[in-house]
Design an enzyme around this catalytic site. Structure first.
Site, short mmCIF file in Angstrom:
data_model
loop_
_atom_site.label_atom_id
_atom_site.label_comp_id
_atom_site.label_asym_id
_atom_site.label_seq_id
_atom_site.Cartn_x
_atom_site.Cartn_y
_atom_site.Cartn_z
N ASP A 1 0.86 -1.16 0.00
CA ASP A 1 0.00 0.00 0.00
C ASP A 1 0.91 1.24 0.00
OD1 ASP A 1 -2.26 1.73 0.62
OD2 ASP A 1 -1.46 1.75 2.67
N ARG A 2 0.38 2.38 -0.38
CA ARG A 2 1.22 3.58 -0.40
C ARG A 2 1.03 4.43 0.86
NH1 ARG A 2 0.63 8.64 -4.54
NH2 ARG A 2 -0.30 9.54 -2.67
N ASP A 3 -0.08 5.16 0.94
CA ASP A 3 -0.24 6.15 2.01
C ASP A 3 -0.41 5.45 3.37
OD1 ASP A 3 -0.15 8.01 -0.05
OD2 ASP A 3 -2.33 8.15 -0.21
N TYR B 1 -5.44 13.17 1.76
CA TYR B 1 -5.06 13.21 0.34
C TYR B 1 -3.70 13.87 0.17
CZ TYR B 1 -9.78 11.75 -0.72
OH TYR B 1 -10.94 11.02 -0.80
N SER C 1 -2.12 1.20 -5.03
CA SER C 1 -2.66 2.34 -4.28
C SER C 1 -4.00 2.82 -4.83
CB SER C 1 -1.62 3.47 -4.36
OG SER C 1 -2.07 4.62 -3.69
N GLN D 1 -6.19 5.98 -5.34
CA GLN D 1 -6.00 7.43 -5.39
C GLN D 1 -7.28 8.08 -5.92
OE1 GLN D 1 -3.54 9.19 -4.07
NE2 GLN D 1 -2.53 7.32 -3.35
N ARG E 1 -10.28 -0.71 -7.72
CA ARG E 1 -10.23 -0.04 -6.43
C ARG E 1 -10.13 -1.08 -5.31
NH1 ARG E 1 -10.97 4.48 -3.48
NH2 ARG E 1 -12.33 4.36 -1.67
N LYS E 2 -9.05 -1.03 -4.54
CA LYS E 2 -8.87 -1.98 -3.45
C LYS E 2 -10.07 -1.89 -2.49
CE LYS E 2 -4.95 -0.24 -1.92
NZ LYS E 2 -3.70 -0.07 -1.12
N ASP F 1 -1.81 -0.50 5.88
CA ASP F 1 -2.19 0.00 7.20
C ASP F 1 -3.70 -0.05 7.44
OD1 ASP F 1 -2.63 2.08 5.30
OD2 ASP F 1 -2.62 3.57 6.90
MG LIG Z 1 -2.88 3.19 3.48
ZN LIG Z 2 -10.07 1.70 -10.44
#
Ligand SMILES: [Mg+2]
Ligand SMILES: [Zn+2]
Length: 194
Positions: free
Chosen positions: A9-11, A20, A51, A53, A108-109, A134
């Site tokens: 994952d990114r953020d 954001y 990710s 977004q 989309r996860k 996370d």
């Molecule tokens: Mg995250």
């Molecule tokens: Zn998508």
């Protein structure tokens, strides 16, 4: 062996969670992240970012910003010999305001689209791979593709552990303080299987 991947994952996992990331100044890489990625790569894992977004679909920032931030990320990682093998992201959201990205997509996860794309591109054994994130969304993603899911306690992790975990049907395979600890566990776990 080299067809195993660790999907990050990114953020909140790679960079500080601050809502954001609508400007490069809000993109701050967490401690020991380059070391963790380097360790995984040394052990023959593909390391791939996945990710959501949705800020693009919501009109908070243009898709170009994501590309810019990922360039910054890769440049910093390259200096530490820890370049990511690939980056996949979903810019969509079903309730978006930007028509191009307003979509009930399959990427989309926790939907598995991003991982299936990576699987095709790299010929990965997803059932021998790992997802680190996370949020329980990342644990659900792991479950949905038959990978192992690791929850880390950076970003939203501690709150997810306290408020989501008790009533969630899924259990992470491991809970780690940070990405580096997750990487160490993954390597041990994979070697016990290899
Ligand atoms: Mg995250
Ligand atoms: Zn998508």
């Amino acid at each position: 062996m080299s067809n195993q991947a660790v999907f990050l994952d990114r953020d909140g996992t790679v960079n500080e969670e601050m809502g954001y990331i609508n400007h490069p100044d809000r993109f701050i890489i967490l401690p020991q992240v380059p070391e963790a990625i380097r360790l995984l790569k040394k052990n023959n894992f593909k390391v791939i970012l996945v990710s959501n977004q949705a800020g693009v679909a919501k009109g908070y920032f243009p898709i170009e910003l994501i590309e810019e931030i990922h360039q910054i990320l890769q440049e910093r990682l390259r200096k530490e010999d820890a370049t990511l093998d690939a980056i996949y992201y979903c810019p969509h959201h079903p309730q978006g305001s930007v028509s191009l990205y307003k979509k009930d997509c399959s990427c989309r996860k926790p939907k598995p689209g991003l991982i299936y794309k990576a699987q095709k591109d790299f010929n990965l054994a997803v059932n021998k791979s790992y997802v680190v994130g996370d949020r329980f969304k990342d644990i659900e993603l792991a479950h949905n593709v038959g990978a192992k899911g690791i929850l880390i306690l950076t970003g939203y992790g501690k709150g997810e552990l306290r408020y989501i975990a008790p009533n969630h049907p899924l259990k992470p395979h491991f809970i780690a303080q940070n990405l580096y600890q997750a990487a160490q566990w993954i390597i041990k776990d994979a070697y016990s299987d290899r």
